[in-house]
Design a protein around this motif. Structure first.
Motif, PDB file in Angstrom:
ATOM      1  N   LEU A   1       0.592  -1.116  -0.315  1.00  0.00           N
ATOM      2  CA  LEU A   1       0.206   0.294  -0.138  1.00  0.00           C
ATOM      3  C   LEU A   1       1.082   1.042  -0.139  1.00  0.00           C
ATOM      4  O   LEU A   1       0.287   2.337  -0.548  1.00  0.00           O
ATOM      5  CB  LEU A   1      -1.199  -0.485   1.040  1.00  0.00           C
ATOM      6  CG  LEU A   1      -1.783  -1.314   1.247  1.00  0.00           C
ATOM      7  CD1 LEU A   1      -3.225  -0.970   2.520  1.00  0.00           C
ATOM      8  CD2 LEU A   1      -2.784  -0.679  -0.184  1.00  0.00           C
ATOM      9  N   ASP A   2       2.067   1.163   0.582  1.00  0.00           N
ATOM     10  CA  ASP A   2       3.067   2.122   0.409  1.00  0.00           C
ATOM     11  C   ASP A   2       3.136   2.897  -0.901  1.00  0.00           C
ATOM     12  O   ASP A   2       3.662   3.861  -1.231  1.00  0.00           O
ATOM     13  CB  ASP A   2       4.408   1.778   1.310  1.00  0.00           C
ATOM     14  CG  ASP A   2       4.729   0.902   0.575  1.00  0.00           C
ATOM     15  OD1 ASP A   2       5.960   0.637  -0.391  1.00  0.00           O
ATOM     16  OD2 ASP A   2       4.549  -0.528   0.654  1.00  0.00           O
ATOM     17  N   THR A   3       3.387   1.911  -1.900  1.00  0.00           N
ATOM     18  CA  THR A   3       3.189   2.247  -3.680  1.00  0.00           C
ATOM     19  C   THR A   3       2.100   2.748  -4.019  1.00  0.00           C
ATOM     20  O   THR A   3       2.083   2.998  -4.970  1.00  0.00           O
ATOM     21  CB  THR A   3       3.832   1.045  -3.974  1.00  0.00           C
ATOM     22  OG1 THR A   3       2.877   0.248  -4.223  1.00  0.00           O
ATOM     23  CG2 THR A   3       4.751   0.231  -3.697  1.00  0.00           C
ATOM     24  N   GLU A   4       0.801   3.608  -3.444  1.00  0.00           N
ATOM     25  CA  GLU A   4       0.118   3.578  -4.203  1.00  0.00           C
ATOM     26  C   GLU A   4       0.119   5.271  -3.882  1.00  0.00           C
ATOM     27  O   GLU A   4       0.338   5.520  -2.936  1.00  0.00           O
ATOM     28  CB  GLU A   4      -1.039   3.539  -3.180  1.00  0.00           C
ATOM     29  CG  GLU A   4      -1.456   1.790  -3.018  1.00  0.00           C
ATOM     30  CD  GLU A   4      -2.877   1.049  -4.713  1.00  0.00           C
ATOM     31  OE1 GLU A   4      -3.234   2.216  -5.200  1.00  0.00           O
ATOM     32  OE2 GLU A   4      -2.456   0.251  -4.695  1.00  0.00           O
ATOM     33  N   THR A   5      -0.959   5.656  -5.082  1.00  0.00           N
ATOM     34  CA  THR A   5      -1.242   7.356  -4.542  1.00  0.00           C
ATOM     35  C   THR A   5      -2.879   6.923  -4.736  1.00  0.00           C
ATOM     36  O   THR A   5      -3.354   7.005  -4.795  1.00  0.00           O
ATOM     37  CB  THR A   5      -0.618   8.056  -5.912  1.00  0.00           C
ATOM     38  OG1 THR A   5       0.457   7.689  -6.519  1.00  0.00           O
ATOM     39  CG2 THR A   5      -1.215   9.449  -5.724  1.00  0.00           C
ATOM     40  N   TRP A   6      -3.050   7.469  -3.697  1.00  0.00           N
ATOM     41  CA  TRP A   6      -3.768   7.877  -3.019  1.00  0.00           C
ATOM     42  C   TRP A   6      -5.437   8.525  -2.883  1.00  0.00           C
ATOM     43  O   TRP A   6      -4.585   9.749  -3.694  1.00  0.00           O
ATOM     44  CB  TRP A   6      -3.723   7.722  -1.122  1.00  0.00           C
ATOM     45  CG  TRP A   6      -3.114   6.457  -0.380  1.00  0.00           C
ATOM     46  CD1 TRP A   6      -1.781   5.862  -1.103  1.00  0.00           C
ATOM     47  CD2 TRP A   6      -3.660   5.098   0.099  1.00  0.00           C
ATOM     48  NE1 TRP A   6      -1.888   4.406  -0.128  1.00  0.00           N
ATOM     49  CE2 TRP A   6      -2.834   4.691   0.617  1.00  0.00           C
ATOM     50  CE3 TRP A   6      -5.215   5.432   0.750  1.00  0.00           C
ATOM     51  CZ2 TRP A   6      -2.362   3.601   1.934  1.00  0.00           C
ATOM     52  CZ3 TRP A   6      -5.183   4.103   2.241  1.00  0.00           C
ATOM     53  CH2 TRP A   6      -4.189   2.994   2.373  1.00  0.00           C
ATOM     54  N   ILE A   7      -6.534   8.693  -3.630  1.00  0.00           N
ATOM     55  CA  ILE A   7      -7.335   9.811  -3.351  1.00  0.00           C
ATOM     56  C   ILE A   7      -7.426  10.341  -1.869  1.00  0.00           C
ATOM     57  O   ILE A   7      -7.490   9.264  -0.690  1.00  0.00           O
ATOM     58  CB  ILE A   7      -8.957   9.659  -4.043  1.00  0.00           C
ATOM     59  CG1 ILE A   7      -8.389   8.275  -5.103  1.00  0.00           C
ATOM     60  CG2 ILE A   7      -9.651  10.031  -3.707  1.00  0.00           C
ATOM     61  CD1 ILE A   7      -9.685   7.343  -5.435  1.00  0.00           C
ATOM     62  N   THR A   8      -7.639  11.945  -1.944  1.00  0.00           N
ATOM     63  CA  THR A   8      -7.702  12.380  -1.047  1.00  0.00           C
ATOM     64  C   THR A   8      -8.841  13.349  -1.385  1.00  0.00           C
ATOM     65  O   THR A   8      -9.434  13.911  -1.910  1.00  0.00           O
ATOM     66  CB  THR A   8      -6.363  13.695  -0.946  1.00  0.00           C
ATOM     67  OG1 THR A   8      -4.569  13.238  -1.454  1.00  0.00           O
ATOM     68  CG2 THR A   8      -6.321  14.169   0.018  1.00  0.00           C
ATOM     69  N   GLU A   9      -9.423  13.992   0.119  1.00  0.00           N
ATOM     70  CA  GLU A   9     -10.345  14.565   1.001  1.00  0.00           C
ATOM     71  C   GLU A   9     -10.139  14.851   2.280  1.00  0.00           C
ATOM     72  O   GLU A   9      -9.149  14.222   2.570  1.00  0.00           O
ATOM     73  CB  GLU A   9     -11.343  13.755   0.573  1.00  0.00           C
ATOM     74  CG  GLU A   9     -12.761  14.352   1.611  1.00  0.00           C
ATOM     75  CD  GLU A   9     -13.848  13.395   1.379  1.00  0.00           C
ATOM     76  OE1 GLU A   9     -14.914  13.710   2.380  1.00  0.00           O
ATOM     77  OE2 GLU A   9     -13.931  12.344   1.460  1.00  0.00           O
ATOM     78  N   THR A  10     -10.112  16.209   2.525  1.00  0.00           N
ATOM     79  CA  THR A  10     -10.334  17.154   3.323  1.00  0.00           C
ATOM     80  C   THR A  10     -11.141  17.474   4.572  1.00  0.00           C
ATOM     81  O   THR A  10     -11.873  17.500   4.103  1.00  0.00           O
ATOM     82  CB  THR A  10      -9.003  18.179   2.881  1.00  0.00           C
ATOM     83  OG1 THR A  10      -9.820  18.933   2.808  1.00  0.00           O
ATOM     84  CG2 THR A  10      -7.449  17.848   2.290  1.00  0.00           C
ATOM     85  N   PHE A  11     -10.793  18.131   5.452  1.00  0.00           N
ATOM     86  CA  PHE A  11     -11.938  18.080   6.511  1.00  0.00           C
ATOM     87  C   PHE A  11     -11.516  18.821   7.726  1.00  0.00           C
ATOM     88  O   PHE A  11      -9.858  19.341   7.990  1.00  0.00           O
ATOM     89  CB  PHE A  11     -12.639  17.178   7.580  1.00  0.00           C
ATOM     90  CG  PHE A  11     -12.302  15.783   7.342  1.00  0.00           C
ATOM     91  CD1 PHE A  11     -11.553  16.641   9.183  1.00  0.00           C
ATOM     92  CD2 PHE A  11     -11.260  14.834   7.564  1.00  0.00           C
ATOM     93  CE1 PHE A  11     -10.952  15.330  10.230  1.00  0.00           C
ATOM     94  CE2 PHE A  11     -10.517  13.905   8.484  1.00  0.00           C
ATOM     95  CZ  PHE A  11     -10.202  14.592   9.552  1.00  0.00           C
ATOM     96  N   GLU A  12     -12.220  20.108   8.188  1.00  0.00           N
ATOM     97  CA  GLU A  12     -11.711  21.340   9.061  1.00  0.00           C
ATOM     98  C   GLU A  12     -12.352  21.553   9.827  1.00  0.00           C
ATOM     99  O   GLU A  12     -14.207  21.842   9.536  1.00  0.00           O
ATOM    100  CB  GLU A  12     -10.763  22.044   8.790  1.00  0.00           C
ATOM    101  CG  GLU A  12     -11.101  23.012   7.778  1.00  0.00           C
ATOM    102  CD  GLU A  12     -10.095  24.121   7.062  1.00  0.00           C
ATOM    103  OE1 GLU A  12      -9.412  24.044   6.786  1.00  0.00           O
ATOM    104  OE2 GLU A  12     -10.665  25.175   7.383  1.00  0.00           O
ATOM    105  N   ASP A  13     -12.426  21.860  10.836  1.00  0.00           N
ATOM    106  CA  ASP A  13     -13.331  22.512  12.002  1.00  0.00           C
ATOM    107  C   ASP A  13     -12.303  23.375  12.627  1.00  0.00           C
ATOM    108  O   ASP A  13     -11.269  23.294  13.191  1.00  0.00           O
ATOM    109  CB  ASP A  13     -14.379  21.607  12.780  1.00  0.00           C
ATOM    110  CG  ASP A  13     -13.992  20.196  13.393  1.00  0.00           C
ATOM    111  OD1 ASP A  13     -13.010  20.676  14.343  1.00  0.00           O
ATOM    112  OD2 ASP A  13     -14.666  19.561  13.981  1.00  0.00           O
ATOM    113  N   ALA A  14     -13.329  23.966  13.924  1.00  0.00           N
ATOM    114  CA  ALA A  14     -12.165  23.912  15.112  1.00  0.00           C
ATOM    115  C   ALA A  14     -11.119  23.580  15.785  1.00  0.00           C
ATOM    116  O   ALA A  14     -10.824  24.416  15.970  1.00  0.00           O
ATOM    117  CB  ALA A  14     -13.717  25.493  16.008  1.00  0.00           C
TER     118      ALA A  14
END
Length: 328
Positions: free
Chosen positions: A105-118
């Motif tokens: 799994l270290d060789t994969e380029t992973w799909i990304t999603e971000t999140f944030e709050d206070a």
């Protein structure tokens, strides 16, 4: 407030930068769902994560900071059995399968999603693998979530779903040097591991199925002490009877890292002569310049049921969390 920002670097490629209200900065990469930096707001910023000076260096070396899987550690003899059926995985380690094989799994380029709050910010990395990849059965969806909180906690959550029984025993292969400089050996780092036993290993670092009491051995870190020149590549069987499972303190006492996990073991690996001179971001790696802290199921569990169970089944999705807290 916490925040997450996407940035692009000539040397590191696409990175995601998490920041909290204390000024702590964590950087992660979709290349291997990888932890790159953890900068503590003391002095001019002390980066306690060891890593290469480029993303190419990380990819070539493979494991620094990366998500490891489907199975962390070694599958002895490149074979395992689930429900009476034998599967064969890749030989990338002298007759064994190390860290998922040639295309872990270290060789994969992973799909990304971000999140944030206070109170927290993070990145969700996702990747899918087809049945038979690397010899592992099942069409599997893997997810790794990094979360930085205002309490200076960095949690890594692992989730997985499969359509048929398979193995899953992930970890993060983050390396640490709490001085912020891998040109300084970790010998005077103080470490405490709440584990009264280790899993016994063979010469090739596969496990024997036996456990050994740490009392009177080099593995006895039940009370805090300096790691010294001790070389480790060993699974500590966590007792889970204290608030945290592992603690490391910098030689100058300015940074303390506590680790809490729901996994049954932590493999501690210390770098040695083989890594000397590697082009780290703080300069050439010294001997004994960093330690990996790999929370996971006990390596060899697929063969030794006394260590638990790492079979992932369709009716039981996988979820696990390890939390690292920086005290400064």
């Amino acid at each position: 407030m916490t925040s997450v920002k996407q940035r692009t670097s000539d040397t590191m490629g696409t990175i995601y930068e998490l920041t909290n209200e204390s000024g702590t900065i964590v950087r992660v990469s979709p290349e291997g769902a990888r932890l790159l930096d953890w900068v503590i707001p003391i002095e001019d910023g002390r980066d306690i994560v060891a890593g290469y000076d480029s993303i190419k260096g990380h990819i070539d070396a493979r494991y620094y900071g990366a998500t490891i899987g489907p199975v962390a550690g070694r599958i002895a003899g490149t074979r395992f059995v689930i429900d009476g059926k034998e599967y064969q995985t890749e030989d990338n380690d002298g007759g064994n399968t190390l860290h998922g094989g040639f295309k872990g799994l270290d060789t994969e380029t992973w799909i990304t999603e971000t999140f944030e709050d206070a109170s927290e910010a993070g990145v969700i990395f996702t990747t899918n693998r087809a049945d038979g990849t690397g010899g592992f059965p099942g069409n599997v969806r893997y997810q790794v979530t990094y979360t930085l909180t205002n309490n200076n906690e960095l949690s890594i959550a692992y989730d997985a779903k499969t359509d048929q029984a398979t193995l899953f025993n992930p970890t993060n292969h983050g390396y640490f040097n709490l001085t912020g400089d891998t040109q300084q050996a970790i010998d005077t780092h103080l470490i405490q591991i709440n584990a009264r036993h280790v899993a016994e290993t063979n010469d090739d670092v596969t496990t024997t199925g036996e456990k050994v009491a740490v009392d009177g051995t080099k593995f006895d870190f039940t009370k805090e002490r300096a790691i010294g020149a001790t070389l480790l590549d060993d699974p500590f069987l966590l007792d889970h009877d204290q608030e945290w499972d592992l603690q490391v303190t910098s030689p100058d006492q300015k940074v303390r890292l506590t680790v809490t996990t729901d996994r049954p073991a932590v493999v501690i690996y210390t770098t040695g002569t083989g890594e000397v001179g590697a082009p780290m971001k703080t300069g050439p790696m010294t001997n004994h310049g960093a330690m990996a802290i790999e929370t996971q199921g006990v390596p060899g569990t697929e063969k030794f049921s006394q260590f638990g169970d790492i079979v992932l089944r369709p009716d039981t999705p996988f979820h696990s969390v390890t939390t690292y807290r920086a005290h400064f």
